[in-house]
Design a protein around this motif. Structure first.
Motif, short mmCIF file in Angstrom:
data_model
loop_
_atom_site.label_atom_id
_atom_site.label_comp_id
_atom_site.label_asym_id
_atom_site.label_seq_id
_atom_site.Cartn_x
_atom_site.Cartn_y
_atom_site.Cartn_z
N VAL A 32 40.26 3.27 52.21
CA VAL A 32 41.39 2.82 51.39
C VAL A 32 40.93 2.40 50.00
CG1 VAL A 32 43.14 1.01 51.19
CG2 VAL A 32 42.74 2.14 53.39
N ASN A 33 41.65 2.86 49.00
CA ASN A 33 41.40 2.42 47.63
C ASN A 33 42.35 1.24 47.35
OD1 ASN A 33 41.67 2.12 44.75
ND2 ASN A 33 40.49 4.02 44.58
N LEU A 34 41.81 0.05 47.43
CA LEU A 34 42.65 -1.16 47.35
C LEU A 34 43.28 -1.34 45.98
CD1 LEU A 34 40.38 -3.59 49.35
CD2 LEU A 34 42.62 -2.72 50.06
N TRP A 36 44.23 0.94 43.93
CA TRP A 36 45.37 1.87 43.80
C TRP A 36 46.57 1.36 44.60
CZ3 TRP A 36 47.04 6.44 46.96
CH2 TRP A 36 47.79 7.35 46.22
N LEU A 37 46.27 0.88 45.78
CA LEU A 37 47.33 0.33 46.63
C LEU A 37 48.01 -0.84 45.93
CD1 LEU A 37 48.53 0.61 49.44
CD2 LEU A 37 46.66 -0.80 50.33
N THR A 41 51.98 -0.89 44.59
CA THR A 41 52.93 -1.75 45.32
C THR A 41 53.23 -3.02 44.54
OG1 THR A 41 51.10 -2.80 46.49
CG2 THR A 41 52.22 -0.98 47.62
N LEU A 48 49.11 -7.15 51.66
CA LEU A 48 48.32 -5.93 51.89
C LEU A 48 47.46 -6.12 53.13
CD1 LEU A 48 47.26 -4.93 48.26
CD2 LEU A 48 49.12 -3.99 49.65
N LEU A 52 47.55 -3.71 56.38
CA LEU A 52 46.34 -2.94 56.70
C LEU A 52 45.78 -3.34 58.06
CD1 LEU A 52 44.61 -2.79 53.18
CD2 LEU A 52 45.79 -0.93 54.40
N ALA A 82 44.49 10.18 51.37
CA ALA A 82 44.89 8.77 51.34
C ALA A 82 45.93 8.46 52.42
CB ALA A 82 45.44 8.43 49.97
N GLU A 85 46.71 4.54 52.73
CA GLU A 85 47.54 4.01 51.63
C GLU A 85 48.98 4.48 51.82
OE1 GLU A 85 44.52 5.40 51.19
OE2 GLU A 85 43.63 4.85 49.27
N ARG A 243 44.12 7.44 41.79
CA ARG A 243 43.32 6.90 42.90
C ARG A 243 41.83 7.11 42.60
NH1 ARG A 243 41.20 8.55 48.13
NH2 ARG A 243 41.60 6.95 49.70
#
Ligand SMILES: C[S@@+](CC[C@H](N)C(=O)[O-])C[C@H]1O[C@@H](n2cnc3c(N)ncnc32)[C@H](O)[C@@H]1O
Length: 265
Positions: A32-34, A36-37, A41, A48, A52, A82, A85, A243
């Motif tokens: 996971v690319n945090l 980007w998340l 959001t 998160l 997750l 992804a 995500e 991302r």
């Protein structure tokens, strides 16, 4: 969103759940690319972490997707990198309708369906124009997105996720406009079909009237689609979030001012 979003500090439990899910799916590209998340959001780290941490429950789903890919002669899980995500976006947005173009084996579809099931609301509408693998075995000259012999679009999606899935086979050029006209609001759109500037522009402008405030729009493989995505983002006053160093990008449609109380997933 190239103005750097702060890296959210997620809980130990959430980290462990992500690791387990990535291991079960069997491809480290799915980590996971945090940033980007968080960028797409705008959710706080606590929310998160909560969503997750749910990924532990997806381990059997990931294990099955991996097994189905192996049985279909694919060593790597997929084209869409992804999936976790994507699960979190759907949990956060809680959309009534999600549209994706480009299904292939169905990794993106499976994760959207899993999140909608957890939301207990919402429908995934998927459009795919499948191509078939030419040989009986997957070789270097074959496209990884082609269907292995005897398989149909979405062949890696576990059976128990399929109920209520609106899967339409055909070109998005034909199927997307009537689909968008039939829906009241679209909370998430994923473009992963034909990666040309003209086609991406066509899909984005087609879904635009249906996008609700706060909707997330994603496009993969934008290395092939030139300025189509950033141009669309500018036209609706949104910023592009990339991302990491990949060419998977997204944007969030502006929301009206909201109640400042944190949202519960
Ligand atoms: C990159 S794959 C999709 C990967 C998928 N999202 C996943 O998670 O594994 C692209 C898919 O789009 C399909 N496709 C190509 N052109 C299309 C079009 N014009 N309309 C709909 N689907 C198309 C391809 O046959 C293929 O199945």
């Amino acid at each position: 969103m190239s103005a750097r979003t702060e890296l959210p500090r997620i809980s130990f439990e959430a980290r462990r759940a992500v690791d387990r899910a990535v291991r079960a799916l069997g491809d480290v590209r799915a980590r996971v690319n945090l940033r980007w998340l968080a960028a797409l959001t705008g959710a706080p780290a606590s929310e998160l972490s909560r969503v997750l941490a749910e990924l532990t429950e997806l381990v059997p789903v990931e294990t099955e997707i991996r097994a189905r890919h192996r049985a279909g002669g694919r060593a790597h899980y997929a084209q869409f990198r992804a999936p976790f995500e994507l699960y979190a976006f759907v949990r956060w947005v809680r959309p009534d309708h999600v549209i994706e173009t480009g299904v292939s084996s169905g990794v993106s579809s499976a994760h959207i369906l899993a999140a909608l099931r957890r939301n207990r609301r919402g429908t995934l509408h998927s459009i795919d124009l499948p191509t078939a693998q030419r040989g009986t075995r997957f070789g270097r000259t074959e496209s990884p997105v082609a269907l292995p012999p005897g398989r149909a679009t979405g062949w890696a999606v576990p059976d128990d996720l399929r109920s209520g899935w609106d899967l339409r086979l055909g070109a998005s050029e034909t199927l997307l406009p009537p689909l968008v006209r039939s829906l009241d609001t679209i909370g998430l759109f994923l473009h992963d079909s034909r990666h040309t500037p003209g086609h991406l522009t066509f899909e984005l402008t087609t879904v635009r009237p249906g996008l609700r405030p706060g909707a997330i729009v994603l496009a993969d493989n934008t290395v092939w689609t030139g300025s189509a995505f950033p141009r669309f983002a500018r036209s609706i006053g949104a910023r592009v979030a990339r991302r990491g160093r990949t060419d998977l990008v997204g944007l969030r449609v502006a929301s009206p001012p909201v109640d400042p109380r944190p949202r519960k997933l």
